[in-house]
Design a protein around this motif. Structure first.
Motif, PDB file in Angstrom:
ATOM      1  N   VAL A 183      21.759 -57.328  24.541  1.00  0.00           N
ATOM      2  CA  VAL A 183      22.935 -57.311  23.663  1.00  0.00           C
ATOM      3  C   VAL A 183      23.003 -55.984  22.900  1.00  0.00           C
ATOM      4  O   VAL A 183      24.065 -55.345  22.818  1.00  0.00           O
ATOM      5  N   PHE A 184      21.870 -55.567  22.376  1.00  0.00           N
ATOM      6  CA  PHE A 184      21.825 -54.326  21.592  1.00  0.00           C
ATOM      7  C   PHE A 184      22.117 -53.118  22.476  1.00  0.00           C
ATOM      8  O   PHE A 184      22.940 -52.254  22.158  1.00  0.00           O
ATOM      9  N   ARG A 185      21.436 -53.088  23.634  1.00  0.00           N
ATOM     10  CA  ARG A 185      21.623 -51.968  24.556  1.00  0.00           C
ATOM     11  C   ARG A 185      23.071 -51.891  25.055  1.00  0.00           C
ATOM     12  O   ARG A 185      23.662 -50.804  25.113  1.00  0.00           O
ATOM     13  N   ASP A 186      23.645 -53.050  25.405  1.00  0.00           N
ATOM     14  CA  ASP A 186      25.022 -53.059  25.909  1.00  0.00           C
ATOM     15  C   ASP A 186      26.006 -52.617  24.837  1.00  0.00           C
ATOM     16  O   ASP A 186      26.997 -51.937  25.128  1.00  0.00           O
ATOM     17  N   TRP A 187      25.724 -53.006  23.600  1.00  0.00           N
ATOM     18  CA  TRP A 187      26.596 -52.564  22.506  1.00  0.00           C
ATOM     19  C   TRP A 187      26.512 -51.050  22.346  1.00  0.00           C
ATOM     20  O   TRP A 187      27.544 -50.377  22.219  1.00  0.00           O
ATOM     21  N   LEU A 188      25.304 -50.500  22.364  1.00  0.00           N
ATOM     22  CA  LEU A 188      25.146 -49.045  22.278  1.00  0.00           C
ATOM     23  C   LEU A 188      25.901 -48.369  23.425  1.00  0.00           C
ATOM     24  O   LEU A 188      26.574 -47.352  23.222  1.00  0.00           O
ATOM     25  N   GLN A 189      25.799 -48.956  24.622  1.00  0.00           N
ATOM     26  CA  GLN A 189      26.501 -48.368  25.763  1.00  0.00           C
ATOM     27  C   GLN A 189      28.018 -48.395  25.543  1.00  0.00           C
ATOM     28  O   GLN A 189      28.716 -47.416  25.862  1.00  0.00           O
ATOM     29  N   SER A 190      28.524 -49.487  24.977  1.00  0.00           N
ATOM     30  CA  SER A 190      29.978 -49.577  24.755  1.00  0.00           C
ATOM     31  C   SER A 190      30.432 -48.530  23.733  1.00  0.00           C
ATOM     32  O   SER A 190      31.520 -47.963  23.856  1.00  0.00           O
ATOM     33  N   ALA A 238      22.019 -45.073  26.412  1.00  0.00           N
ATOM     34  CA  ALA A 238      21.911 -46.246  25.533  1.00  0.00           C
ATOM     35  C   ALA A 238      20.507 -46.842  25.576  1.00  0.00           C
ATOM     36  O   ALA A 238      19.952 -47.246  24.550  1.00  0.00           O
ATOM     37  N   GLU A 239      19.915 -46.858  26.765  1.00  0.00           N
ATOM     38  CA  GLU A 239      18.574 -47.435  26.924  1.00  0.00           C
ATOM     39  C   GLU A 239      17.539 -46.655  26.105  1.00  0.00           C
ATOM     40  O   GLU A 239      16.702 -47.240  25.405  1.00  0.00           O
ATOM     41  N   VAL A 240      17.606 -45.334  26.194  1.00  0.00           N
ATOM     42  CA  VAL A 240      16.637 -44.512  25.459  1.00  0.00           C
ATOM     43  C   VAL A 240      16.863 -44.633  23.944  1.00  0.00           C
ATOM     44  O   VAL A 240      15.912 -44.766  23.169  1.00  0.00           O
ATOM     45  N   LEU A 241      18.124 -44.644  23.533  1.00  0.00           N
ATOM     46  CA  LEU A 241      18.398 -44.791  22.100  1.00  0.00           C
ATOM     47  C   LEU A 241      17.919 -46.159  21.616  1.00  0.00           C
ATOM     48  O   LEU A 241      17.328 -46.289  20.534  1.00  0.00           O
ATOM     49  N   CYS A 242      18.129 -47.170  22.436  1.00  0.00           N
ATOM     50  CA  CYS A 242      17.694 -48.535  22.111  1.00  0.00           C
ATOM     51  C   CYS A 242      16.182 -48.596  21.901  1.00  0.00           C
ATOM     52  O   CYS A 242      15.713 -49.069  20.861  1.00  0.00           O
ATOM     53  N   VAL A 243      15.401 -48.079  22.846  1.00  0.00           N
ATOM     54  CA  VAL A 243      13.935 -48.161  22.685  1.00  0.00           C
ATOM     55  C   VAL A 243      13.452 -47.275  21.552  1.00  0.00           C
ATOM     56  O   VAL A 243      12.467 -47.602  20.882  1.00  0.00           O
ATOM     57  N   THR A 244      14.148 -46.167  21.308  1.00  0.00           N
ATOM     58  CA  THR A 244      13.735 -45.299  20.204  1.00  0.00           C
ATOM     59  C   THR A 244      13.914 -46.018  18.863  1.00  0.00           C
ATOM     60  O   THR A 244      13.021 -45.994  18.004  1.00  0.00           O
ATOM     61  N   LEU A 245      15.057 -46.665  18.700  1.00  0.00           N
ATOM     62  CA  LEU A 245      15.294 -47.401  17.456  1.00  0.00           C
ATOM     63  C   LEU A 245      14.310 -48.566  17.320  1.00  0.00           C
ATOM     64  O   LEU A 245      13.829 -48.866  16.226  1.00  0.00           O
ATOM     65  N   GLN A 246      13.985 -49.192  18.449  1.00  0.00           N
ATOM     66  CA  GLN A 246      12.995 -50.281  18.397  1.00  0.00           C
ATOM     67  C   GLN A 246      11.616 -49.748  18.025  1.00  0.00           C
ATOM     68  O   GLN A 246      10.859 -50.397  17.304  1.00  0.00           O
ATOM     69  N   THR A 252      10.998 -55.301  33.933  1.00  0.00           N
ATOM     70  CA  THR A 252      10.585 -53.900  33.849  1.00  0.00           C
ATOM     71  C   THR A 252      11.597 -53.003  34.563  1.00  0.00           C
ATOM     72  O   THR A 252      11.356 -51.813  34.737  1.00  0.00           O
ATOM     73  N   ALA A 253      12.752 -53.592  34.934  1.00  0.00           N
ATOM     74  CA  ALA A 253      13.747 -52.842  35.718  1.00  0.00           C
ATOM     75  C   ALA A 253      14.265 -51.612  34.972  1.00  0.00           C
ATOM     76  O   ALA A 253      14.675 -50.637  35.595  1.00  0.00           O
ATOM     77  N   TRP A 254      14.251 -51.657  33.652  1.00  0.00           N
ATOM     78  CA  TRP A 254      14.788 -50.564  32.834  1.00  0.00           C
ATOM     79  C   TRP A 254      13.791 -49.406  32.684  1.00  0.00           C
ATOM     80  O   TRP A 254      14.165 -48.335  32.179  1.00  0.00           O
ATOM     81  N   LEU A 255      12.543 -49.613  33.072  1.00  0.00           N
ATOM     82  CA  LEU A 255      11.526 -48.596  32.800  1.00  0.00           C
ATOM     83  C   LEU A 255      11.744 -47.284  33.565  1.00  0.00           C
ATOM     84  O   LEU A 255      11.689 -46.200  32.956  1.00  0.00           O
ATOM     85  N   PRO A 256      11.984 -47.330  34.897  1.00  0.00           N
ATOM     86  CA  PRO A 256      12.129 -46.049  35.604  1.00  0.00           C
ATOM     87  C   PRO A 256      13.285 -45.201  35.075  1.00  0.00           C
ATOM     88  O   PRO A 256      13.139 -43.991  34.879  1.00  0.00           O
ATOM     89  N   GLU A 257      14.444 -45.811  34.808  1.00  0.00           N
ATOM     90  CA  GLU A 257      15.573 -44.998  34.350  1.00  0.00           C
ATOM     91  C   GLU A 257      15.357 -44.510  32.915  1.00  0.00           C
ATOM     92  O   GLU A 257      15.831 -43.436  32.545  1.00  0.00           O
ATOM     93  N   THR A 258      14.616 -45.290  32.152  1.00  0.00           N
ATOM     94  CA  THR A 258      14.294 -44.837  30.803  1.00  0.00           C
ATOM     95  C   THR A 258      13.391 -43.604  30.873  1.00  0.00           C
ATOM     96  O   THR A 258      13.577 -42.628  30.138  1.00  0.00           O
TER      97      THR A 258
END
Lengths: 232, 232
Positions: B161-168, B188-196, A208-214
């Motif tokens: 993997v997906f999130r890191d690719w988006l970040q790159s 990248a994290e927000v875009l990742c969860v949005t696409l998910q 859940t480490a990604w939740l706060p920054e998200t």
């Protein structure tokens, strides 16, 4: 195991702001949004037993017999009213959604706080066992929806209720000058799927480490795109 | 039913841009990202059969016998290599993810186009039967992850993997001046969860009418928050 306690929560769906700290509590307080807090009549008792059985056993292992064990009355009542497990589960979901719709605030005093509380609620990484059970059940039921048209119909309606509520909050903010003028429906749609993505992912990964920054980044995006500069 | 054709796709996960129009095709072209396009060796043949069986039958109905039916060799080979269905499915998922990681572009020529193509790919409402089967299977496996730690481990890695690719991609855009300086990991994290979330919802509701406007709004948000003004 029959108990009058119900883990209350509608994953992702909004609750009235009064109940923010109260989700999934097993001891609902007076302002609770537990749809089964005051069950009256056989139908509601059966649906409450269905919800408890779902949370305790999951969808895959749910049977009419398991639901019967949760019921404080004769199991035969279930067979009298319902033909099968899916009819019961769908009735339970519809009942809960009807209840939720009836409790949604029509007036939004603070649109910005309401959106941020909703984001915080979905992103808070403190998980209780009952809340985790509820999350898992809703992912299971969504997976069922991928295969079953009746569940897809339910979740289509459920998503529309959530999206429409988000839109009404955004429009309240536009009306009050807190938010900039925007295409409220589209902004609501993206916020809706983003919160669903968070719910979906947090239930199916180990961290859940990604939740706060998200959560922070989502609020930062609203600051950039939705909040009126003068309201900052 | 044994066939050398594999419905190729990694739901949500990015594919090299060359293969955009080629996802889930049953007749892979030379630039295909089908991890099972050129299987060699018994292990790969078993994993390819597992993937075909998953897509054809779903996770719930999957058995070693069903996988054996997809294999062009003796079923006994499966029992020689694997103890059970979950060991096979997890090996299959890991194999596909390893393959995907090995194909990810290290250089991003056009970060903006890459992000928009990824959004378009997730939001395009034209569904083929094989693609729908693959989506359903991935929702089923995510639901399994909600209950099973080994699947949760896999999807944790898969999401990273997906999130890191988006970040790159985002960092390539910052380096080239196409994107504004930002906290690339959070964006990248927000875009990742949005696409998910889009993937999750589109697989479990009855309508795709919301997909085009969601895609447009997502790109509009990137224009506001990520694209450098001078690059517009």
């Amino acid at each position: 195991m029959a108990t009058a306690e119900t883990p209350l929560s509608f994953p992702v769906l909004p609750l009235s702001t009064e109940s923010t700290g109260n989700r999934c509590s097993r001891s609902p307080e007076p302002m609770s949004i537990d749809p089964f807090a005051t069950v009256s009549g056989t139908r509601e008792e059966i649906l409450a037993a269905t919800y408890r059985a779902l949370c305790d056993h999951g969808y895959a292992d749910l049977t009419l017999s398991v639901i019967g064990d949760e019921l404080e009355k004769s199991q035969s009542l279930i067979y009298h009213h319902y033909d099968g497990k899916d009819e019961l589960v769908l009735s339970c979901l519809e009942y809960m959604l009807d209840y939720l719709e009836s409790t949604l605030d029509e007036t939004v005093d603070d649109p910005r706080e309401t959106l941020e509380q909703t984001i915080e609620r979905v992103c808070t990484p403190v998980d209780s066992d009952p809340e985790q059970s509820v999350r898992r059940v809703f992912i299971e039921l969504r997976a069922q929806a991928a295969h079953d048209a009746a569940y897809r119909e339910h979740f289509t309606r459920s998503d529309r209720v959530f999206r429409d509520w988000l839109q009404s909050v955004i429009e309240a903010g536009i009306d009050s000058g807190t938010f900039v003028d925007c295409e409220s429906g589209r902004v609501a749609e993206v916020l809706c799927v983003t919160l669903q993505g968070i719910f979906f992912r947090r239930t199916t990964v180990t961290t859940t480490a990604w939740l706060p920054e998200t959560s922070d980044e989502l609020v930062a995006t609203l600051e950039h795109t939705l909040y009126a500069p003068e309201s900052a």
